[in-house]
Scaffold this motif. Structure first.
Motif, PDB file in Angstrom:
ATOM      1  N   THR A  69      39.613 -46.816 -66.101  1.00  0.00           N
ATOM      2  CA  THR A  69      40.736 -46.623 -65.171  1.00  0.00           C
ATOM      3  C   THR A  69      40.758 -47.713 -64.100  1.00  0.00           C
ATOM      4  OG1 THR A  69      40.647 -44.225 -65.521  1.00  0.00           O
ATOM      5  CG2 THR A  69      41.818 -45.004 -63.568  1.00  0.00           C
ATOM      6  N   LEU A  70      39.589 -48.056 -63.587  1.00  0.00           N
ATOM      7  CA  LEU A  70      39.515 -49.102 -62.566  1.00  0.00           C
ATOM      8  C   LEU A  70      39.979 -50.443 -63.123  1.00  0.00           C
ATOM      9  CD1 LEU A  70      38.626 -49.900 -59.694  1.00  0.00           C
ATOM     10  CD2 LEU A  70      36.339 -50.348 -60.608  1.00  0.00           C
ATOM     11  N   ILE A  71      39.510 -50.793 -64.305  1.00  0.00           N
ATOM     12  CA  ILE A  71      39.910 -52.065 -64.923  1.00  0.00           C
ATOM     13  C   ILE A  71      41.412 -52.100 -65.147  1.00  0.00           C
ATOM     14  CG2 ILE A  71      39.728 -53.475 -67.015  1.00  0.00           C
ATOM     15  CD1 ILE A  71      36.824 -52.542 -67.258  1.00  0.00           C
ATOM     16  N   CYS A  72      41.977 -50.962 -65.571  1.00  0.00           N
ATOM     17  CA  CYS A  72      43.400 -50.918 -65.889  1.00  0.00           C
ATOM     18  C   CYS A  72      44.297 -51.031 -64.657  1.00  0.00           C
ATOM     19  CB  CYS A  72      43.725 -49.628 -66.647  1.00  0.00           C
ATOM     20  SG  CYS A  72      43.011 -49.558 -68.308  1.00  0.00           S
ATOM     21  N   CYS A  73      43.717 -50.927 -63.472  1.00  0.00           N
ATOM     22  CA  CYS A  73      44.490 -51.099 -62.240  1.00  0.00           C
ATOM     23  C   CYS A  73      44.668 -52.567 -61.866  1.00  0.00           C
ATOM     24  CB  CYS A  73      43.810 -50.360 -61.084  1.00  0.00           C
ATOM     25  SG  CYS A  73      43.938 -48.553 -61.184  1.00  0.00           S
ATOM     26  N   TYR A  74      44.058 -53.461 -62.628  1.00  0.00           N
ATOM     27  CA  TYR A  74      44.110 -54.890 -62.321  1.00  0.00           C
ATOM     28  C   TYR A  74      44.683 -55.673 -63.499  1.00  0.00           C
ATOM     29  CZ  TYR A  74      41.237 -53.722 -58.292  1.00  0.00           C
ATOM     30  OH  TYR A  74      40.778 -53.182 -57.121  1.00  0.00           O
ATOM     31  N   LEU A 103      60.995 -39.143 -64.524  1.00  0.00           N
ATOM     32  CA  LEU A 103      59.651 -38.605 -64.351  1.00  0.00           C
ATOM     33  C   LEU A 103      59.360 -38.587 -62.854  1.00  0.00           C
ATOM     34  CD1 LEU A 103      57.427 -40.210 -67.176  1.00  0.00           C
ATOM     35  CD2 LEU A 103      58.262 -37.848 -67.047  1.00  0.00           C
ATOM     36  N   PRO A 104      58.405 -37.781 -62.391  1.00  0.00           N
ATOM     37  CA  PRO A 104      58.108 -37.740 -60.950  1.00  0.00           C
ATOM     38  C   PRO A 104      57.769 -39.107 -60.373  1.00  0.00           C
ATOM     39  CG  PRO A 104      57.080 -35.890 -62.063  1.00  0.00           C
ATOM     40  CD  PRO A 104      57.651 -36.765 -63.145  1.00  0.00           C
ATOM     41  N   ALA A 105      58.028 -39.271 -59.086  1.00  0.00           N
ATOM     42  CA  ALA A 105      57.912 -40.570 -58.413  1.00  0.00           C
ATOM     43  C   ALA A 105      56.508 -41.150 -58.476  1.00  0.00           C
ATOM     44  CB  ALA A 105      58.351 -40.431 -56.959  1.00  0.00           C
ATOM     45  N   ILE A 106      55.480 -40.311 -58.561  1.00  0.00           N
ATOM     46  CA  ILE A 106      54.112 -40.816 -58.574  1.00  0.00           C
ATOM     47  C   ILE A 106      53.860 -41.744 -59.758  1.00  0.00           C
ATOM     48  CG2 ILE A 106      53.190 -38.838 -59.859  1.00  0.00           C
ATOM     49  CD1 ILE A 106      50.635 -39.120 -58.166  1.00  0.00           C
ATOM     50  N   PHE A 107      54.569 -41.529 -60.864  1.00  0.00           N
ATOM     51  CA  PHE A 107      54.422 -42.399 -62.028  1.00  0.00           C
ATOM     52  C   PHE A 107      54.937 -43.809 -61.744  1.00  0.00           C
ATOM     53  CE2 PHE A 107      54.302 -38.217 -63.958  1.00  0.00           C
ATOM     54  CZ  PHE A 107      53.371 -38.353 -64.967  1.00  0.00           C
ATOM     55  N   GLY A 108      55.830 -43.925 -60.796  1.00  0.00           N
ATOM     56  CA  GLY A 108      56.423 -45.227 -60.498  1.00  0.00           C
ATOM     57  C   GLY A 108      55.702 -46.019 -59.433  1.00  0.00           C
ATOM     58  N   LYS A 109      54.618 -45.497 -58.890  1.00  0.00           N
ATOM     59  CA  LYS A 109      53.896 -46.202 -57.828  1.00  0.00           C
ATOM     60  C   LYS A 109      53.229 -47.452 -58.381  1.00  0.00           C
ATOM     61  CE  LYS A 109      50.335 -45.597 -54.271  1.00  0.00           C
ATOM     62  NZ  LYS A 109      51.186 -46.223 -53.248  1.00  0.00           N
ATOM     63  N   LEU A 110      53.526 -48.604 -57.753  1.00  0.00           N
ATOM     64  CA  LEU A 110      52.951 -49.881 -58.159  1.00  0.00           C
ATOM     65  C   LEU A 110      52.000 -50.399 -57.090  1.00  0.00           C
ATOM     66  CD1 LEU A 110      56.147 -51.716 -59.504  1.00  0.00           C
ATOM     67  CD2 LEU A 110      54.501 -50.362 -60.812  1.00  0.00           C
ATOM     68  N   SER A 111      51.039 -51.190 -57.512  1.00  0.00           N
ATOM     69  CA  SER A 111      50.138 -51.829 -56.563  1.00  0.00           C
ATOM     70  C   SER A 111      50.897 -52.897 -55.778  1.00  0.00           C
ATOM     71  CB  SER A 111      48.965 -52.467 -57.310  1.00  0.00           C
ATOM     72  OG  SER A 111      48.214 -53.294 -56.442  1.00  0.00           O
ATOM     73  N   GLN A 112      50.698 -52.935 -54.473  1.00  0.00           N
ATOM     74  CA  GLN A 112      51.379 -53.931 -53.649  1.00  0.00           C
ATOM     75  C   GLN A 112      50.829 -55.334 -53.891  1.00  0.00           C
ATOM     76  OE1 GLN A 112      51.056 -52.570 -49.590  1.00  0.00           O
ATOM     77  NE2 GLN A 112      52.578 -50.946 -49.869  1.00  0.00           N
ATOM     78  N   LYS A 113      49.598 -55.414 -54.413  1.00  0.00           N
ATOM     79  CA  LYS A 113      48.970 -56.720 -54.627  1.00  0.00           C
ATOM     80  C   LYS A 113      49.387 -57.366 -55.944  1.00  0.00           C
ATOM     81  CE  LYS A 113      44.812 -55.761 -51.883  1.00  0.00           C
ATOM     82  NZ  LYS A 113      43.322 -55.674 -51.897  1.00  0.00           N
ATOM     83  N   ASN A 114      49.502 -56.554 -57.003  1.00  0.00           N
ATOM     84  CA  ASN A 114      49.720 -57.169 -58.309  1.00  0.00           C
ATOM     85  C   ASN A 114      50.777 -56.475 -59.170  1.00  0.00           C
ATOM     86  OD1 ASN A 114      48.350 -54.815 -59.276  1.00  0.00           O
ATOM     87  ND2 ASN A 114      46.386 -55.857 -58.934  1.00  0.00           N
ATOM     88  N   ASP A 115      51.502 -55.502 -58.579  1.00  0.00           N
ATOM     89  CA  ASP A 115      52.580 -54.794 -59.289  1.00  0.00           C
ATOM     90  C   ASP A 115      52.111 -54.034 -60.526  1.00  0.00           C
ATOM     91  OD1 ASP A 115      54.628 -55.395 -57.537  1.00  0.00           O
ATOM     92  OD2 ASP A 115      55.131 -57.272 -58.553  1.00  0.00           O
ATOM     93  N   MET A 116      50.829 -53.732 -60.623  1.00  0.00           N
ATOM     94  CA  MET A 116      50.340 -52.920 -61.733  1.00  0.00           C
ATOM     95  C   MET A 116      50.738 -51.455 -61.490  1.00  0.00           C
ATOM     96  SD  MET A 116      48.849 -54.907 -63.918  1.00  0.00           S
ATOM     97  CE  MET A 116      47.786 -53.876 -64.926  1.00  0.00           C
ATOM     98  N   PRO A 117      51.030 -50.689 -62.550  1.00  0.00           N
ATOM     99  CA  PRO A 117      51.455 -49.292 -62.387  1.00  0.00           C
ATOM    100  C   PRO A 117      50.275 -48.370 -62.079  1.00  0.00           C
ATOM    101  CG  PRO A 117      51.336 -49.849 -64.709  1.00  0.00           C
ATOM    102  CD  PRO A 117      51.055 -51.131 -63.958  1.00  0.00           C
ATOM    103  N   VAL A 118      49.782 -48.445 -60.845  1.00  0.00           N
ATOM    104  CA  VAL A 118      48.558 -47.725 -60.472  1.00  0.00           C
ATOM    105  C   VAL A 118      48.765 -46.212 -60.428  1.00  0.00           C
ATOM    106  CG1 VAL A 118      47.530 -49.653 -59.228  1.00  0.00           C
ATOM    107  CG2 VAL A 118      49.076 -48.094 -58.019  1.00  0.00           C
TER     108      VAL A 118
END
Length: 471
Positions: free
Chosen positions: A132-137, A308-323
């Motif tokens: 999960t951590l790797i997939c956030c980057y 889908l609920p908004a939480i699914f659309g949250k992106l990282s501010q640093k790299n736009d990954m779908p965190v």
């Protein structure tokens, strides 16, 4: 300037094989027994060819970021699009849980040890946390992960097949490979495992993303489907043959079959077994890392469109990954492995893997009718690649795969004979499938309600796009 169109037929076939080939599902397919040869050939013609051609048309015609979600949404509306996105996404954390269980199983098999229940759970939680951590980057998008995984898969599959041939010649085989045994069996166990073959064929859509770089996509895409499908089936069957030589199909475990076969073919405590185990465990992690972005971006896209609920659309501010979707993957997978000791199914990998298969195949049940309807309602949109055939052929290519998907899901998830063993085996899968659908409906209803409150108009245009399926 560099020439743009450099993606050759060889590249397309190789990509299809690398992406679609999933080593951990070799054992469940091999558990069918010698009759799997018939099923591989039949499903290659009846399912994979129509699926490949249809996904190629949809992927090259509607080529944005929403994948199967956008195809279904365009054809049947927002709610059905949300359902497709939910089923497509939820299979991933369930798949992650199944591979976490398999990961600890490989450790126990290789080292010939038995870890306690909660030690297993702890290792599985670490596996899920790291993935999960790797997939956030952005490293999750790195091609070298997929390339190394491809090498590992080929080494494992060739090793199984070659060792199987050697043992068959020198010592004989554990399973009988005759014309009679290779004819299809219609018992509940065999039919339950056929869904795995369908699952093993999914993921070809990724090749359609390269259509713009092909010299002749109308010719190269169907060629890649045919040659890629044959190679994929060959690699799976070749590895399954090695397992069949080592272990009778009746005794083959859906979870431990691969390493059990290697141990019987090679022996314990030698460098080759440790090498195969390391490569196998790496492919488990690499499969998840490589596919996470595609699955999570589809969920994120659906969330931004308020399906889908908004939480699914949250992106990282640093790299736009779908965190948002990525972290939810890890949370759901973690909950599943912690709850796993309470599940009566004796094969936890198969229980989770089957639930994963049910969810993913469910999303593809929606894809085929979406193709049929878009052909009818949107005939004037230019199609760089178009499935050939008259109206009868289009109907056959749409509804035969849908029928196969529905039938195999019934045999996978519903205990039909009422025996205690089947209820214990399939009961958790059926209950899990029902819970998955109910939770999805709640999420979709919540998103729909919030969308109506904020703005009755869709936030994003309904474009149809290519799907990057999970395998």
């Amino acid at each position: 300037m560099m020439e743009k169109k450099k993606f050759r037929l060889f590249d397309a076939v190789l990509m299809a094989v690398v992406v679609v080939l999933v080593v951990e599902s070799v054992a469940p397919a091999a558990a069918i027994g010698p009759s799997q040869f018939f099923w591989w050939a039949a499903l290659l013609i009846l399912f994979f060819l129509p699926y490949g051609l249809i996904s190629a048309e949809l992927g090259t015609t509607y080529d944005d970021d929403g994948g199967i979600y956008d195809w279904v949404r365009k054809a049947f509306g927002k709610r059905w699009g949300g359902r497709a996105a939910w089923l497509y996404w939820i299979n991933f954390p369930i798949w992650m849980a199944s591979l976490a269980v398999l990961f600890t199983g490989v450790i126990e098999q290789t080292l010939q040890i038995k870890m306690g229940t909660w030690t297993n759970v702890l290792v599985q939680l670490v596996f899920i946390g790291v993935i999960t951590l790797i997939c956030c980057y952005p490293i999750a998008d790195s091609k070298w992960i997929l390339n190394l995984a491809a090498i590992a898969k080929i080494v494992i599959i060739l090793s199984l097949g070659i060792l199987g041939i050697y043992v068959a010649v020198t010592k004989g085989v554990a399973s009988k490979f005759t014309v009679e045994t290779m004819l299809p069996k219609f018992d509940l166990k065999s039919l339950s495992y056929i869904s795995v073959i369908l699952f093993n064929f999914l993921g070809f859509e990724v090749v359609t993303t390269m259509a713009s770089d092909m010299q002749n996509p109308k010719k190269q895409i169907p060629q890649a489907i045919v040659f890629g499908g044959i190679l994929i089936a060959f690699f799976y069957v070749f590895a399954a043959f090695g397992m069949g030589v080592a272990i009778p199909a009746s005794k083959l475990s859906a979870s431990g079959g691969l390493m059990d076969s290697m141990l019987l073919l090679v022996g314990h405590h030698n460098w080759f077994i440790f090498l195969i185990a390391i490569l196998f465990m790496y492919t488990l992690a690499a499969n998840l890392i490589s596919w996470s972005a595609g699955v999570n971006y589809v969920a994120s896209y659906a969330a931004k469109n308020n399906d889908l609920p908004a939480i699914f659309g949250k992106l990282s501010q640093k790299n736009d990954m779908p965190v948002g979707a990525t972290v939810l993957n890890g949370v759901i997978a973690a909950v599943l492995v912690v709850a796993a000791p309470l599940i009566p199914n004796p094969d936890l990998f198969w229980a989770f893997f089957s639930l994963n298969v049910v969810a993913l195949l469910g999303s593809y049940i929606l894809m085929f009718p979406a193709f049929w309807k878009l052909r009818k309602d949107d005939p004037n949109t230019e199609r760089p690649f178009k499935v050939p055939g008259n109206k009868l052929m289009i109907n056959l290519m749409t509804w035969i795969p849908v029928t196969l998907l529905i039938i195999t899901l019934i045999f996978t998830a519903i205990p039909l004979n009422g025996s205690a063993s089947e209820i214990n085996g399939k009961g958790p899968i059926l209950i899990g499938s029902i819970i998955t659908v109910i939770v999805g409906e709640i999420c979709i209803a919540h998103a729909e309600k919030k969308d109506k409150k904020s703005d009755p108009k869709p936030k994003i245009k309904s474009n149809i796009v290519e799907s990057k399926g999970v395998n």
